[in-house]
Design a protein around this motif. Sequence first.
Motif, PDB file in Angstrom:
ATOM      1  N   LEU A  87       9.431   5.777 -11.017  1.00  0.00           N
ATOM      2  CA  LEU A  87      10.573   5.933 -10.123  1.00  0.00           C
ATOM      3  C   LEU A  87      10.826   7.429  -9.964  1.00  0.00           C
ATOM      4  N   VAL A  88      10.796   7.928  -8.730  1.00  0.00           N
ATOM      5  CA  VAL A  88      10.967   9.366  -8.494  1.00  0.00           C
ATOM      6  C   VAL A  88      12.455   9.710  -8.538  1.00  0.00           C
ATOM      7  N   ARG A  89      12.795  10.675  -9.395  1.00  0.00           N
ATOM      8  CA  ARG A  89      14.175  11.095  -9.583  1.00  0.00           C
ATOM      9  C   ARG A  89      14.413  12.428  -8.860  1.00  0.00           C
ATOM     10  N   PRO A  90      15.680  12.774  -8.631  1.00  0.00           N
ATOM     11  CA  PRO A  90      15.944  14.030  -7.904  1.00  0.00           C
ATOM     12  C   PRO A  90      15.285  15.258  -8.538  1.00  0.00           C
ATOM     13  N   ALA A 133      11.616  15.592  -7.671  1.00  0.00           N
ATOM     14  CA  ALA A 133      11.364  16.134  -6.332  1.00  0.00           C
ATOM     15  C   ALA A 133      11.488  17.654  -6.348  1.00  0.00           C
ATOM     16  N   ALA A 134      12.446  18.173  -7.121  1.00  0.00           N
ATOM     17  CA  ALA A 134      12.586  19.628  -7.225  1.00  0.00           C
ATOM     18  C   ALA A 134      11.326  20.228  -7.849  1.00  0.00           C
ATOM     19  N   LEU A 135      10.823  19.593  -8.893  1.00  0.00           N
ATOM     20  CA  LEU A 135       9.618  20.098  -9.555  1.00  0.00           C
ATOM     21  C   LEU A 135       8.415  20.062  -8.606  1.00  0.00           C
ATOM     22  N   LEU A 136       8.248  18.964  -7.903  1.00  0.00           N
ATOM     23  CA  LEU A 136       7.097  18.834  -7.003  1.00  0.00           C
ATOM     24  C   LEU A 136       7.187  19.858  -5.875  1.00  0.00           C
ATOM     25  N   THR A 137       8.394  20.109  -5.389  1.00  0.00           N
ATOM     26  CA  THR A 137       8.574  21.130  -4.355  1.00  0.00           C
ATOM     27  C   THR A 137       8.221  22.503  -4.909  1.00  0.00           C
ATOM     28  N   ALA A 138       8.675  22.790  -6.123  1.00  0.00           N
ATOM     29  CA  ALA A 138       8.363  24.082  -6.746  1.00  0.00           C
ATOM     30  C   ALA A 138       6.859  24.257  -6.925  1.00  0.00           C
ATOM     31  N   LEU A 139       6.178  23.163  -7.194  1.00  0.00           N
ATOM     32  CA  LEU A 139       4.722  23.213  -7.381  1.00  0.00           C
ATOM     33  C   LEU A 139       3.979  23.290  -6.053  1.00  0.00           C
ATOM     34  N   GLY A 140       4.693  23.090  -4.955  1.00  0.00           N
ATOM     35  CA  GLY A 140       4.040  23.116  -3.650  1.00  0.00           C
ATOM     36  C   GLY A 140       3.288  21.840  -3.316  1.00  0.00           C
ATOM     37  N   ALA A 187       0.844  -1.203   0.000  1.00  0.00           N
ATOM     38  CA  ALA A 187       0.000   0.000   0.000  1.00  0.00           C
ATOM     39  C   ALA A 187       0.876   1.249   0.000  1.00  0.00           C
ATOM     40  N   SER A 188       0.233   2.396  -0.228  1.00  0.00           N
ATOM     41  CA  SER A 188       1.013   3.631  -0.342  1.00  0.00           C
ATOM     42  C   SER A 188       1.137   4.307   1.019  1.00  0.00           C
ATOM     43  N   GLU A 189       2.172   5.147   1.105  1.00  0.00           N
ATOM     44  CA  GLU A 189       2.325   6.066   2.228  1.00  0.00           C
ATOM     45  C   GLU A 189       2.734   7.397   1.612  1.00  0.00           C
ATOM     46  N   THR A 190       2.539   8.500   2.319  1.00  0.00           N
ATOM     47  CA  THR A 190       2.923   9.785   1.735  1.00  0.00           C
ATOM     48  C   THR A 190       4.181  10.286   2.414  1.00  0.00           C
ATOM     49  N   VAL A 191       5.058  10.805   1.577  1.00  0.00           N
ATOM     50  CA  VAL A 191       6.323  11.356   2.068  1.00  0.00           C
ATOM     51  C   VAL A 191       6.563  12.696   1.371  1.00  0.00           C
ATOM     52  N   GLU A 192       7.510  13.469   1.893  1.00  0.00           N
ATOM     53  CA  GLU A 192       7.898  14.728   1.261  1.00  0.00           C
ATOM     54  C   GLU A 192       8.585  14.454  -0.079  1.00  0.00           C
ATOM     55  N   PRO A 193       8.567  15.436  -0.990  1.00  0.00           N
ATOM     56  CA  PRO A 193       9.137  15.175  -2.320  1.00  0.00           C
ATOM     57  C   PRO A 193      10.553  14.608  -2.300  1.00  0.00           C
ATOM     58  N   PHE A 194      11.470  15.207  -1.529  1.00  0.00           N
ATOM     59  CA  PHE A 194      12.845  14.707  -1.598  1.00  0.00           C
ATOM     60  C   PHE A 194      13.016  13.371  -0.881  1.00  0.00           C
ATOM     61  N   ALA A 195      12.110  13.056   0.039  1.00  0.00           N
ATOM     62  CA  ALA A 195      12.147  11.720   0.655  1.00  0.00           C
ATOM     63  C   ALA A 195      11.604  10.667  -0.308  1.00  0.00           C
ATOM     64  N   ALA A 245       3.217  18.775  -1.408  1.00  0.00           N
ATOM     65  CA  ALA A 245       4.007  18.379  -0.230  1.00  0.00           C
ATOM     66  C   ALA A 245       3.956  16.878   0.024  1.00  0.00           C
ATOM     67  N   ASP A 246       2.823  16.257  -0.241  1.00  0.00           N
ATOM     68  CA  ASP A 246       2.636  14.846   0.121  1.00  0.00           C
ATOM     69  C   ASP A 246       2.645  13.978  -1.133  1.00  0.00           C
ATOM     70  N   ILE A 247       3.660  13.187  -1.253  1.00  0.00           N
ATOM     71  CA  ILE A 247       3.818  12.348  -2.444  1.00  0.00           C
ATOM     72  C   ILE A 247       3.454  10.915  -2.079  1.00  0.00           C
ATOM     73  N   PRO A 248       2.434  10.347  -2.725  1.00  0.00           N
ATOM     74  CA  PRO A 248       2.102   8.948  -2.434  1.00  0.00           C
ATOM     75  C   PRO A 248       3.106   8.008  -3.107  1.00  0.00           C
ATOM     76  N   VAL A 249       3.766   7.213  -2.300  1.00  0.00           N
ATOM     77  CA  VAL A 249       4.729   6.231  -2.825  1.00  0.00           C
ATOM     78  C   VAL A 249       4.409   4.871  -2.230  1.00  0.00           C
ATOM     79  N   VAL A 250       4.834   3.834  -2.926  1.00  0.00           N
ATOM     80  CA  VAL A 250       4.652   2.474  -2.417  1.00  0.00           C
ATOM     81  C   VAL A 250       5.537   2.307  -1.175  1.00  0.00           C
ATOM     82  N   ARG A 251       4.958   1.769  -0.137  1.00  0.00           N
ATOM     83  CA  ARG A 251       5.721   1.554   1.097  1.00  0.00           C
ATOM     84  C   ARG A 251       6.894   0.613   0.824  1.00  0.00           C
ATOM     85  N   ARG A 252       8.015   0.851   1.488  1.00  0.00           N
ATOM     86  CA  ARG A 252       9.171  -0.039   1.312  1.00  0.00           C
ATOM     87  C   ARG A 252       8.960  -1.309   2.120  1.00  0.00           C
TER      88      ARG A 252
END
Lengths: 398, 398
Positions: free
Chosen positions: B158-161, B164-171, B39-47, B173-180
Amino acid sequence: MPSSATPHELSSIRMRGFAARASLDETWAWIDTRIQPLASETVEPFAAVGRITAGDIVATGDLPVLDRAARDGYALRAADSVGASDYNPIPLGLMEALSPVSAGDAVPEGADAVVAVEHTRCDTGTVELVAAVAEGEGIERRGDDIAAGTIPLPVRRLVRPADAALLTALGVADIPVVRRPVVRLVAVGSELEPSTDLDTPMLAALVARDGGIAERHPPLPDDAAAIREFLARPGADLVILCGGSGLGTNDLTAEALAGAGTLAIHGIALRPADSISLGDAAGVPVAVLPGSPAACLSAYETVAGRAVRRLAGGSPDFPFVCRALTTARKIVSPGGWADFCRVRITADGRVEPLGSGGNASLSSVVRADGFVLVPAEQEGFPAGSAVPVHLFAPSWKD
Amino acid sequence: MPSSATPHELSSIRMRGFAARASLDETWAWIDTRIQPLASETVEPFAAVGRITAGDIVATGDLPVLDRAARDGYALRAADSVGASDYNPIPLGLMEALSPVSAGDAVPEGADAVVAVEHTRCDTGTVELVAAVAEGEGIERRGDDIAAGTIPLPVRRLVRPADAALLTALGVADIPVVRRPVVRLVAVGSELEPSTDLDTPMLAALVARDGGIAERHPPLPDDAAAIREFLARPGADLVILCGGSGLGTNDLTAEALAGAGTLAIHGIALRPADSISLGDAAGVPVAVLPGSPAACLSAYETVAGRAVRRLAGGSPDFPFVCRALTTARKIVSPGGWADFCRVRITADGRVEPLGSGGNASLSSVVRADGFVLVPAEQEGFPAGSAVPVHLFAPSWKD
């Protein structure tokens, strides 16, 4: 290669133009000459995984350390198995030196072969051997795998997880590896706050990929004295400044570098990211990259990342899978400039340009599957050309 | 696919042989059916960098958020530049709405173009414009890069560096990613101590590579009750047991798995690592791998790693660069078995086998540049064949 500029010459350059841009080849040559792999440090085998060896690793003992069973089965004397077959099964209970063994067990005294479980049967309630074995069969001899004095891992080798297992098995505790470079990252811009600095968190991830340890700092103001003070701080192996690299009135970073040390390269014939500068301050190499995140990424991938990889002892080449793909549309590029052209792979496996030239949008980098580095001596590529594409994410992760 | 075995059936199998080995294809099919991305969890863009998105990411605003200069230069009214040329330079001081700007600055009120520094000159002491500009030139409009409502990052990306910069610029904050996935690792063997367990530190590095979080435990004894107790512990997404997988008298791991849950696959037609078992205990998938480090590595790379990558949401395929290379010598493999054949790249760029079949030495894995997976339906490859080689370390790091 352009000669160093004084702060005075530089301040007269701002709001005019770059005096003489270095070519990308000249820039790479400067990096390869100026920057050498760091000295070695010793770490435990599993801490060495992902690092580059700083010397040949010599096996101090044999592996295996004793004769051992190579399979699950029964250790016995080969002579006792002579004549065994499906038609002439020999009950194992009759044999001397018989012992059930698991793969990896020491071969018991008196046994000289190990017969696999598959070559026995037990239809009648007693276990019987249905095939003869030769002396030494099913046994791995001491030193068969690695003999003492040989070199399982050569210098400048990327240490893999299985390498660490082997070195641990050999009892080699201290592995010499190239020290990981501390890469100091800072954004320059009076308008920036830590939360709006997109460059240093992005570069931190790329530095880690390239084998460095990123050390992020809060943004510096557009103030030459503050930048010079920052450049004088000890403890880094490479300093990367993002922003203030250009020709605007507030662009003071290259000038500050010239004031704090030496500005060796000011401006590169590369798009985007033509405002890159390189030099030295406090004995440490310094890269000035453009502050716009897309140009900053281009500048890191084409120039600064090479410096990180050189320090870390790896190959300085692009850390991307490169595939020859066919252009679906022409790639336009001005002659005289190398071009970091972002490309997308189409549904039919060809590539089309998403952006090239001086203006790079972050979305063009995000939408790209990779890039083509158009050489300065070439004005792009016509449609239908085979071009080398460096892939941002290997296809197995897409 | 083989049906589940009871503990009773299994204990009668030990010291005899595997009842019916699954093919590698059947094994992969079992993994792909049984194991789905977490399942997904939300993390900050650079995380989120290096993680896989668990949903489409929607832009909540425009980028840029306002009209801004696309270059370093001067913001002005295009109408004021009409007629400017090398032969008719227009002093910038005469223009209204004139303002020096750096790339990324907001376009000042009244200006509708930005002229690049390069299109000015200051030979005479005053800055002069030497080229006309069109309205809008040198300006990046609000939303040009990303418009609100569009999807810069799709699901399963796959989220690349730079992402994350683009998502931060867009504001965003919460990125849904597959839990590790938490991958619990333990070696089985009464002879083992933490310092002589080579398998779990090796696998921990591979699990991290594949997007999992390795959780290492001290070795378990050859004791079915202890193994069953271990398998009953909650909190893992996948359990990997190394050792006790075979047919020896002390090989109790598969039997313990059958006792604690379900043994779905017992033995695979794969060399080395034919003693792999797969199943379920406490609702969690379990893999039993051989304890010999070289076979354990083969088993992880061919089978267990796929389960980790499935859980982490990435592609289950091999995480290696694959190149077609020519065999310098023939590769021998028994029909009916898939073969994890370690190969070395020769000086002339061909490949030669270092080892295949049932016995794998760790040194053959260490000396290998990669492997060829010989399909079960094929008895190896003759010399001069083009074979797909999976490379352990991408060439840029060698």
